[in-house]
Every structure is written in C-alpha cells, then in structure tokens.
Motif scaffolding. Structure first.
Motif, PDB file in Angstrom:
ATOM      1  N   ASP A  52     -11.893  56.003  12.858  1.00 11.83           N
ATOM      2  CA  ASP A  52     -11.333  55.021  11.925  1.00 11.83           C
ATOM      3  C   ASP A  52     -12.105  55.015  10.601  1.00 11.83           C
ATOM      4  OD1 ASP A  52      -9.435  54.253  13.769  1.00 11.83           O
ATOM      5  OD2 ASP A  52     -10.563  52.516  14.477  1.00 11.83           O
ATOM      6  N   MET A  53     -13.403  55.228  10.678  1.00  8.41           N
ATOM      7  CA  MET A  53     -14.206  55.286   9.453  1.00  8.41           C
ATOM      8  C   MET A  53     -13.767  56.444   8.570  1.00  8.41           C
ATOM      9  SD  MET A  53     -18.072  54.425  10.864  1.00  8.41           S
ATOM     10  CE  MET A  53     -18.790  54.412   9.199  1.00  8.41           C
ATOM     11  N   VAL A  54     -13.540  57.598   9.183  1.00  7.11           N
ATOM     12  CA  VAL A  54     -13.088  58.769   8.424  1.00  7.11           C
ATOM     13  C   VAL A  54     -11.719  58.499   7.812  1.00  7.11           C
ATOM     14  CG1 VAL A  54     -12.431  61.201   8.601  1.00  7.11           C
ATOM     15  CG2 VAL A  54     -14.464  60.369   9.783  1.00  7.11           C
ATOM     16  N   THR A  55     -10.846  57.854   8.578  1.00  2.00           N
ATOM     17  CA  THR A  55      -9.516  57.512   8.067  1.00  2.00           C
ATOM     18  C   THR A  55      -9.618  56.606   6.838  1.00  2.00           C
ATOM     19  OG1 THR A  55      -8.533  57.697  10.277  1.00  2.00           O
ATOM     20  CG2 THR A  55      -7.320  56.404   8.636  1.00  2.00           C
ATOM     21  N   ASP A  56     -10.600  55.710   6.851  1.00  2.00           N
ATOM     22  CA  ASP A  56     -10.785  54.788   5.732  1.00  2.00           C
ATOM     23  C   ASP A  56     -11.441  55.441   4.515  1.00  2.00           C
ATOM     24  OD1 ASP A  56      -9.583  52.686   7.011  1.00  2.00           O
ATOM     25  OD2 ASP A  56     -11.458  51.759   7.685  1.00  2.00           O
ATOM     26  N   GLY A  57     -11.927  56.673   4.678  1.00  2.00           N
ATOM     27  CA  GLY A  57     -12.497  57.373   3.532  1.00  2.00           C
ATOM     28  C   GLY A  57     -13.960  57.718   3.621  1.00  2.00           C
ATOM     29  N   PHE A  58     -14.609  57.357   4.729  1.00  2.00           N
ATOM     30  CA  PHE A  58     -16.011  57.765   4.901  1.00  2.00           C
ATOM     31  C   PHE A  58     -16.091  59.272   5.110  1.00  2.00           C
ATOM     32  CE2 PHE A  58     -16.573  53.286   6.070  1.00  2.00           C
ATOM     33  CZ  PHE A  58     -17.799  52.988   5.478  1.00  2.00           C
ATOM     34  N   LEU A  59     -17.106  59.885   4.540  1.00  2.00           N
ATOM     35  CA  LEU A  59     -17.407  61.280   4.823  1.00  2.00           C
ATOM     36  C   LEU A  59     -18.371  61.343   6.001  1.00  2.00           C
ATOM     37  CD1 LEU A  59     -18.015  62.608   1.182  1.00  2.00           C
ATOM     38  CD2 LEU A  59     -15.878  62.613   2.500  1.00  2.00           C
ATOM     39  N   VAL A  60     -18.296  62.404   6.774  1.00  2.00           N
ATOM     40  CA  VAL A  60     -19.191  62.526   7.925  1.00  2.00           C
ATOM     41  C   VAL A  60     -20.630  62.789   7.477  1.00  2.00           C
ATOM     42  CG1 VAL A  60     -17.373  63.280   9.488  1.00  2.00           C
ATOM     43  CG2 VAL A  60     -18.669  64.991   8.182  1.00  2.00           C
ATOM     44  N   THR A  61     -20.839  63.035   6.199  1.00  2.00           N
ATOM     45  CA  THR A  61     -22.192  63.188   5.651  1.00  2.00           C
ATOM     46  C   THR A  61     -22.706  61.890   5.023  1.00  2.00           C
ATOM     47  OG1 THR A  61     -21.264  64.029   3.576  1.00  2.00           O
ATOM     48  CG2 THR A  61     -21.916  65.650   5.227  1.00  2.00           C
ATOM     49  N   ASP A  62     -21.870  60.855   4.955  1.00  2.00           N
ATOM     50  CA  ASP A  62     -22.303  59.575   4.384  1.00  2.00           C
ATOM     51  C   ASP A  62     -23.329  58.910   5.305  1.00  2.00           C
ATOM     52  OD1 ASP A  62     -20.725  59.751   2.155  1.00  2.00           O
ATOM     53  OD2 ASP A  62     -19.076  58.552   2.967  1.00  2.00           O
ATOM     54  N   ARG A  63     -24.311  58.265   4.702  1.00  2.00           N
ATOM     55  CA  ARG A  63     -25.363  57.648   5.491  1.00  2.00           C
ATOM     56  C   ARG A  63     -24.828  56.568   6.422  1.00  2.00           C
ATOM     57  NH1 ARG A  63     -29.226  59.607   7.399  1.00  2.00           N
ATOM     58  NH2 ARG A  63     -30.434  57.689   7.467  1.00  2.00           N
ATOM     59  N   VAL A  64     -23.876  55.767   5.968  1.00  2.00           N
ATOM     60  CA  VAL A  64     -23.346  54.705   6.828  1.00  2.00           C
ATOM     61  C   VAL A  64     -22.716  55.321   8.075  1.00  2.00           C
ATOM     62  CG1 VAL A  64     -21.644  52.851   7.005  1.00  2.00           C
ATOM     63  CG2 VAL A  64     -23.027  53.072   4.939  1.00  2.00           C
ATOM     64  N   TYR A  65     -21.977  56.405   7.888  1.00  2.00           N
ATOM     65  CA  TYR A  65     -21.356  57.078   9.038  1.00  2.00           C
ATOM     66  C   TYR A  65     -22.421  57.611   9.985  1.00  2.00           C
ATOM     67  CZ  TYR A  65     -18.556  60.346  11.770  1.00  2.00           C
ATOM     68  OH  TYR A  65     -17.947  61.018  12.818  1.00  2.00           O
ATOM     69  N   LEU A  66     -23.447  58.257   9.452  1.00  2.79           N
ATOM     70  CA  LEU A  66     -24.489  58.843  10.295  1.00  2.79           C
ATOM     71  C   LEU A  66     -25.292  57.775  11.031  1.00  2.79           C
ATOM     72  CD1 LEU A  66     -25.725  61.619   7.846  1.00  2.79           C
ATOM     73  CD2 LEU A  66     -24.359  61.939   9.917  1.00  2.79           C
ATOM     74  N   LEU A  67     -25.557  56.655  10.364  1.00  2.63           N
ATOM     75  CA  LEU A  67     -26.251  55.553  11.021  1.00  2.63           C
ATOM     76  C   LEU A  67     -25.397  54.957  12.139  1.00  2.63           C
ATOM     77  CD1 LEU A  67     -27.787  53.897   7.841  1.00  2.63           C
ATOM     78  CD2 LEU A  67     -29.079  54.997   9.681  1.00  2.63           C
ATOM     79  N   ALA A  68     -24.097  54.820  11.889  1.00  2.00           N
ATOM     80  CA  ALA A  68     -23.188  54.317  12.920  1.00  2.00           C
ATOM     81  C   ALA A  68     -23.124  55.292  14.094  1.00  2.00           C
ATOM     82  CB  ALA A  68     -21.798  54.099  12.333  1.00  2.00           C
ATOM     83  N   GLN A  69     -23.116  56.572  13.790  1.00  2.61           N
ATOM     84  CA  GLN A  69     -23.098  57.596  14.841  1.00  2.61           C
ATOM     85  C   GLN A  69     -24.339  57.488  15.728  1.00  2.61           C
ATOM     86  OE1 GLN A  69     -23.396  61.818  13.569  1.00  2.61           O
ATOM     87  NE2 GLN A  69     -21.406  62.083  14.568  1.00  2.61           N
ATOM     88  N   SER A  70     -25.498  57.250  15.102  1.00  2.00           N
ATOM     89  CA  SER A  70     -26.729  57.078  15.880  1.00  2.00           C
ATOM     90  C   SER A  70     -26.678  55.816  16.727  1.00  2.00           C
ATOM     91  CB  SER A  70     -27.936  57.027  14.937  1.00  2.00           C
ATOM     92  OG  SER A  70     -28.153  58.275  14.315  1.00  2.00           O
ATOM     93  N   MET A  71     -26.123  54.741  16.175  1.00  2.00           N
ATOM     94  CA  MET A  71     -25.978  53.511  16.954  1.00  2.00           C
ATOM     95  C   MET A  71     -25.105  53.753  18.186  1.00  2.00           C
ATOM     96  SD  MET A  71     -25.506  50.347  14.290  1.00  2.00           S
ATOM     97  CE  MET A  71     -26.877  49.711  13.314  1.00  2.00           C
ATOM     98  N   ALA A  72     -23.996  54.469  17.989  1.00  2.00           N
ATOM     99  CA  ALA A  72     -23.047  54.700  19.076  1.00  2.00           C
ATOM    100  C   ALA A  72     -23.610  55.621  20.143  1.00  2.00           C
ATOM    101  CB  ALA A  72     -21.749  55.281  18.514  1.00  2.00           C
ATOM    102  N   SER A  73     -24.648  56.400  19.806  1.00  2.00           N
ATOM    103  CA  SER A  73     -25.206  57.377  20.740  1.00  2.00           C
ATOM    104  C   SER A  73     -26.202  56.780  21.716  1.00  2.00           C
ATOM    105  CB  SER A  73     -25.888  58.504  19.949  1.00  2.00           C
ATOM    106  OG  SER A  73     -24.950  59.190  19.132  1.00  2.00           O
ATOM    107  N   GLN A  74     -26.577  55.527  21.523  1.00  2.00           N
ATOM    108  CA  GLN A  74     -27.594  54.920  22.376  1.00  2.00           C
ATOM    109  C   GLN A  74     -26.997  54.413  23.686  1.00  2.00           C
ATOM    110  OE1 GLN A  74     -30.667  55.523  21.237  1.00  2.00           O
ATOM    111  NE2 GLN A  74     -29.386  56.453  19.654  1.00  2.00           N
ATOM    112  N   SER A  75     -27.866  54.242  24.659  1.00  2.00           N
ATOM    113  CA  SER A  75     -27.462  53.666  25.947  1.00  2.00           C
ATOM    114  C   SER A  75     -28.532  52.682  26.396  1.00  2.00           C
ATOM    115  CB  SER A  75     -27.286  54.768  26.991  1.00  2.00           C
ATOM    116  OG  SER A  75     -26.894  54.223  28.230  1.00  2.00           O
ATOM    117  N   PRO A  76     -28.160  51.379  26.377  1.00  2.00           N
ATOM    118  CA  PRO A  76     -26.882  50.808  25.951  1.00  2.00           C
ATOM    119  C   PRO A  76     -26.788  50.764  24.433  1.00  2.00           C
ATOM    120  CG  PRO A  76     -28.406  49.052  26.478  1.00  2.00           C
ATOM    121  CD  PRO A  76     -29.133  50.331  26.799  1.00  2.00           C
TER     122      PRO A  76
END
Length: 455
Positions: A52-76
C-alpha cells in the motif's frame, strides 16, 4: 551523574494533558513521504501494508519505507504504524575521522546510500598521515557505486583531518556500517531543517484524526535532529528512540555525541540506540518489538532483532555505553542481543512504559465514573466510588504469572473523608487528594553466581 529516582510522583487531574498513550502499540515514522498521504497515514506492518505504501507513492529506497520494513520484520512486531511527512528534508553529512596511522592498519567499512552499498578497504602504508589516509579513502569512495548513487567524499581542508561524506538527495542518509570505532570515528553532523515543527504538525493531525502515537523514530541519525526530537518527546509525553552510529557513544566514557547529550539531559522518555550497522535500523526494530507487547511488560534488554548485525564491542566500549545509558545491540559470546534497556536517565524503559499506562488508565477510570453516573456526590460515597475505580485499575496491572508489572500486595489507595475536606474543595466539587501507591520492580540485568566444585 543523573540517575533515576526510586520514587515517581504522578499528578493526575482531569482537564490537564496526560500521556498520549491510548495507542501504545502504534508507533510513528517521520521522514520523506509522498504528497498523497497528506498530513499522515496509517499502514499495516505487513506485506500488504508495504505494498500500500508503494501504491501511495513511496519508493522502496525511501527511509520511511525501509524503517517500516524493519519494523515488520521483527517477532513480535507492531500491527500498524503512522507515516508522517517532514516539510523540509535533511541533507545528510557524516564525518569520518581516521585515528591510527600505523603502517599495516586496515580500514574497512561499508557505505550505503539509497540501498546501494560499497565495501571500502584501505591498508595504511609507510609514513602515512591522517591527510594521506583521507585522500586515499576519498579516492576509493568517489570511484565506488555509492558515488554514482549520490554520495560525495571530500577532505575538510587542504590538509585533511577528516572526510566529509555528503548525500546528494535530501531525506536520504549516508550510512556507515562496520567501522571499528577504535580505528576511526563516525559522526553524523547533519543539520536540522525544522523537525520540531514536523512533530507539532503530526500531533495536531493525530488530534484531529483521533490517531495518536506513542513511540516514534525519525529518518535521520544526526545528533542535532535527535536532540530536537528528544526535547519534543519529553515535553509531549511521547517516547523517542534515536538510532545512532556515532563512535563517541562507545569509544570514551564521556564523549561529545548524542549519547552524552541525552545522558546529560537525563531524559526519561528518550534513548539512544547504538549500532554500527547503520542500515540495520535498530531503533525501528526496538520500537516495533516494544509496541507489540503490553506496556510495562517488555524489558528492552536481552532482545534479539531480525536484520541488524550485532557489534563486536569490547568490554570497555560496553562499559562506556552503559555509563551513558545507551541501548546497544552487540555480541555476547557470539550471540547478538540488546544491553542495558534503560532510558538516558537510567530509568528502565519498561518502567516508564508502566508509569505511562498507569497515568492513562487511571485518567480513563476516573472519567468513566463521571460518565456512567448521573452525578457523583461530593461525599464519602462519591469519594469511595473514585477510590474503587482507581484501585481496580491498579489491580489489573498486578503481577500474576507472566502478566502485569505491579508488585503483588503493594497497592494502596486513600481518599479523605467528607469531614476532612476543605470548604473550598467542597464548594468547587474537587476531590483532593486521592492518593495511590504501588511498587514497580526494576529490571534484573545481572546475576552473580558463586559456587564450590569439589573433586
């Protein structure tokens, strides 16, 4: 040395601003965002949410996207997060200063920019100087892939004392990873174009849209911006996790970097997260795990993250970090985990979470008494109703097995009788003081074992 008080006093009064703590599990990320999200937007921390972030215009190299990706990778990990835009973006500037000129010394680190990485390795020759080392490493950087991605390296003067690494695109940080802090210092010297205004705008958006946040991270690792964010967090009852790779955090007992800044200010609500893996987004990892747990039940020490590489710190470097209450992600007999788990003041991060959830839920309990009754009499009966509401709230946090954080049997709640209330309080309809007390045990961080082995 600033230390955490063992007694914390909460002043709770309806009509005054309390902890912005309803969404303890919803963190925020501040950085470059597409215009489509307006003043802010909430996303799931999932594959679908990243899409959804990419659909909204975020690039996969944008810091917000990368930080969100790191958040999503954690358990929990947290379920959702809020992306907030920055009106003005930072030009990233990092200072790299070689410390050792001994022949044969090997300088080795990784530079990353916009997800493009380059391994930089240089072996010091005979009769080397800091200027010679800077010139040689500058040539290597400016001939690498990160130069094409936007990083430029230059000496700070004709006879260089350090290299200045500058990013060509605002909002994209220059990331240095793997540098041995005993050989070279790394300092993020980026300036602050107006982070405090961005934070205030986000708080206003949150109020209008009923989407408040508690913990947050920013797109920058700069000392100046991290300090601005910490000041704001302390003033607004939020929690700020500052990612830093500044060598001064670990190479000496005092230092001049952001770790020393936070420690001197004795922040209860902010912590420097130190990790030499700059693009590991360690602060975002810590925030996501904390947000996934019940407030007051997540100790920030001895946690393992997915993504970042743990630092091979020496015992003296760990001691230096501990002396400034820095949350470090480092190796321990070959295994990586977080150390210390304290805010800059020395108070356990978990304990501050517990204090904040008590503040928020006691306020809610008192308000609920008012809302669920036609009126509350200014009498012993009314005072008892309020006392019961506060007591039951505190009791819900009492330690029972694996849940809760209040020491069993430590809760006390008292209210004055009607006959002891002042005339002015009775006339104003003001019950004061309703007092409560409880014990929140500190975190255990060390175990000293003594034993005798007989043969």
């Amino acid at each position: 040395m600033p230390v955490s008080s063992s007694v914390v006093t909460l002043a709770i009064s309806l009509g005054t601003r309390g902890t912005n703590a309803a969404p303890f599990g919803t963190p925020a990320i501040f950085g470059k965002c597409p215009a489509a999200i307006g003043g802010g937007r909430e996303y799931e921390l999932s594959t679908e949410g990243l899409s959804d972030m990419v659909t909204d215009g975020f690039l996969v190299t944008d810091r917000v996207y990368l930080l969100a990706q790191s958040m999503a990778s954690q358990s929990p990990h947290a379920t959702n997060f809020i992306a907030f835009p920055r009106a003005l973006l930072t030009t990233s500037v990092v200072h790299w200063t070689p410390l050792v000129t001994t022949e044969g010394t090997i300088y080795s680190f990784t530079l990353t920019y916009k997800t493009v990485s380059a391994d930089i390795t240089y072996t010091v020759g005979a009769a080397a100087t800091v200027d010679i080392i800077c010139d040689a490493v500058m040539v290597l950087i400016n001939a690498s892939a990160v130069f094409a991605a936007g990083i430029t390296a230059a000496g700070d003067a004709g006879t260089a004392t350090k290299l200045v690494l500058t990013g060509g695109t605002t909002g994209q940080p220059v990331l240095v990873s793997g540098q041995n802090p005993a050989l070279a210092t790394v300092l993020d010297a980026s300036t602050d174009p107006g982070l405090s205004a961005d934070l205030a705008a986000a708080a206003a958006w949150s109020g209008i849209n009923n989407s408040p946040f508690y913990r947050f991270v920013i797109d920058s690792q700069g000392e100046i911006e991290n300090n601005a964010a910490a000041v704001w967090a302390e003033a607004n009852s939020n929690r700020f996790y500052a990612h830093s790779n500044d060598s001064t955090n670990v190479v000496d007992a005092a230092g001049t970097g952001v770790g020393n800044d936070f420690f001197t200010a004795a922040y209860n609500r902010s912590v420097v997260v130190q990790n030499g893996d700059s693009d590991g987004n360690t602060a975002a990892c810590a925030v996501s795990q904390a947000a996934a747990s019940n407030p007051g039940e997540y100790g920030a020490a001895f946690k393992v993250f997915s993504g970042p590489t743990a630092d091979p710190l020496t015992s003296s470097q760990l001691s230096n970090a501990e002396g400034k209450n820095i949350l470090v992600y480092a190796l321990d007999n070959g295994s990586g985990h977080t150390f210390f788990g304290k805010a800059a003041s020395g108070r356990a991060l978990r304990v501050q979470d517990a204090i904040d959830i008590i503040d928020a839920r006691v306020r809610e309990a008192i308000l609920s008494v008012f809302l669920s009754n036609n009126y509350v009499p200014m009498s012993d009966e009314g005072a008892t109703m309020m006392k019961a509401a506060v007591y039951s709230t505190l009791l819900s946090f009492e330690k029972k097995g694996g849940t809760g954080f209040i020491e069993p049997g430590s809760i006390t709640v008292t209210v004055p009788r009607r006959s002891a209330m002042s005339t002015s309080d009775v006339t104003a309809g003001r019950l004061t003081p309703l007092r409560f007390g409880c014990v929140i045990p500190n975190d255990m961080l060390r175990v000293v074992v003594q034993g005798t082995v007989s043969l």
